[in-house]
Design an enzyme around this catalytic site. Structure first.
Site, PDB file in Angstrom:
ATOM      1  N   ASP A   1       0.795  -1.217   0.000  1.00 44.54           N
ATOM      2  CA  ASP A   1       0.000   0.000   0.000  1.00 44.54           C
ATOM      3  C   ASP A   1       0.832   1.274   0.000  1.00 44.54           C
ATOM      4  O   ASP A   1       0.295   2.362  -0.098  1.00 44.54           O
ATOM      5  CB  ASP A   1      -0.970  -0.015   1.185  1.00 44.54           C
TER       6      ASP A   1
ATOM      7  N   ASP B   1      -7.766  -7.944 -10.709  1.00 48.18           N
ATOM      8  CA  ASP B   1      -7.485  -8.459  -9.370  1.00 48.18           C
ATOM      9  C   ASP B   1      -8.817  -8.805  -8.694  1.00 48.18           C
ATOM     10  O   ASP B   1      -9.522  -7.919  -8.203  1.00 48.18           O
ATOM     11  CB  ASP B   1      -6.734  -7.368  -8.603  1.00 48.18           C
TER      12      ASP B   1
ATOM     13  N   GLU C   1     -10.329 -10.201  -5.840  1.00 40.87           N
ATOM     14  CA  GLU C   1     -10.161 -10.603  -4.448  1.00 40.87           C
ATOM     15  C   GLU C   1     -10.957  -9.659  -3.556  1.00 40.87           C
ATOM     16  O   GLU C   1     -11.385  -8.596  -3.995  1.00 40.87           O
ATOM     17  CB  GLU C   1      -8.678 -10.618  -4.052  1.00 40.87           C
TER      18      GLU C   1
END
Ligand SMILES: *[C@@H]1O[C@H](CO)[C@@H](O)[C@H](O)[C@H]1NC(C)=O
Ligand SMILES: *[C@@H]1O[C@H](CO)[C@@H](O)[C@H](O)[C@H]1NC(C)=O
Ligand SMILES: *[C@@H]1O[C@H](CO)[C@@H](O)[C@H](O)[C@H]1NC(C)=O
Ligand SMILES: *[C@@H]1O[C@H](CO)[C@@H](O)[C@H](O)[C@H]1NC(C)=O
Ligand SMILES: *[C@@H]1O[C@H](CO)[C@@H](O)[C@H](O)[C@H]1NC(C)=O
Ligand SMILES: *[C@@H]1O[C@H](CO)[C@@H](O)[C@H](O)[C@H]1NC(C)=O
Length: 232
Positions: free
Chosen positions: A25, A112, A114
């Site tokens: 992050d 992505d 998820e």
């Protein structure tokens, strides 16, 4: 099953490629020197985050892509972590527009798939069916933008977002990059626990960045067994 695959895995070790992807992050603003170091460890391909989980461009990706090209990685992909509450097509188009504007050279756009922990961006407030429609729209948007699409997920994530491991099996013509952090460069674990209808993955993310440092960077490590599939 396990033993039938032994020959294939021996072959795979011989021709496998090592790769890395980034997505902590904090900033991923890799310099030429950073990427040269990663390359010197044997890493051959990179998948760099292009779109953040809160639904905006990861601006460091432009610099990282340019540097990866300078360092001579001949395979550099990007990935898009969608915010579930934002329009799917818009997110794809904005990522592509930013990369195109910067003349970034990249291969596939990996979606992505998820659990998204960002407040207001989660998949959990939608039905499984609606989540599947969202993914269909993302895939179609990448294709409409004339880009090559891939899907990143795992057995756990797929089941969480779509209900069961066989749900939403509409993307078997899209390459699968799956995660299973067993430090093992084989797909044997996938064949024991498949999902989404895929009979064969393309890439495995086998080492998780929370447990991995290379050249001082926390990175995930990826593995691809079949060198012929690296042609983009
Ligand atoms: C780049 O992405 C941002 C979102 O982070 C978006 O507002 C902007 O319009 C995009 N740039 C282009 C050229 O589309
Ligand atoms: C990232 O780039 C977009 C457009 O390319 C811009 O709107 C945005 O402000 C930038 N964000 C940061 C944090 O620099
Ligand atoms: C990334 O680093 C380069 C070179 O140090 C710098 O010019 C650029 O502004 C940085 N980009 C971001 C988004 O921080
Ligand atoms: C997202 O926006 C596009 C236009 O950019 C539109 O065609 C599409 O229907 C929207 N998706 C949803 C689910 O509303
Ligand atoms: C994608 O390619 C088709 C056929 O070459 C073209 O008509 C279309 O304008 C392209 N779309 C984009 C977004 O570049
Ligand atoms: C790694 O894969 C091999 C071959 O399938 C298997 O024998 C071994 O148990 C696996 N190791 C781990 C830690 O999963």
């Amino acid at each position: 099953m396990k033993w039938l695959l032994v020959v294939a895995s021996i072959l795979a070790i011989v021709i496998s490629k090592r790769g890395a992807d980034f997505g902590p992050d904090w900033a991923n603003n890799f310099s030429v020197q950073d990427l040269q170091c990663l390359k010197s460890t044997g890493i051959e391909f990179l998948i760099i985050r292009g779109w953040q989980k809160y639904g905006a461009m990861d601006n460091t990706t432009i610099n990282a892509h340019a540097n990866a090209n300078k360092v001579g990685f001949d395979w550099v992909d990007t990935y898009l972590f969608p915010c579930r509450t934002m329009n799917a097509t818009d997110q794809v188009n904005q990522l592509v527009a930013n990369l195109t504007q910067a003349k970034a050279q990249f291969g596939k756009i990996w979606l992505d798939v998820e659990i998204n922990p960002w407040p207001g961006c989660g998949w959990d407030t939608f039905s499984f069916e609606s989540n599947c429609e969202f993914l269909k729209e993302l895939v179609q948007a990448v294709r409409n933008a004339n880009q090559t699409v891939g899907i990143y997920s795992s057995h756990y994530e797929w089941t969480s977002l779509f209900g069961t491991d066989t749900a939403c099996s509409h993307f078997t013509d899209v390459p699968l990059w799956y995660a299973h952090f067993d430090s093992n460069k084989t797909f044997d674990d996938y064949y024991r626990l498949p999902f989404g209808g895929w009979t064969k993955p393309m890439i495995k993310q086998y080492i998780d960045l929370t447990r991995n440092t290379v050249c001082g960077f926390t990175i995930d490590q990826d593995y691809i067994p079949d060198v012929t599939e690296s042609v983009q």
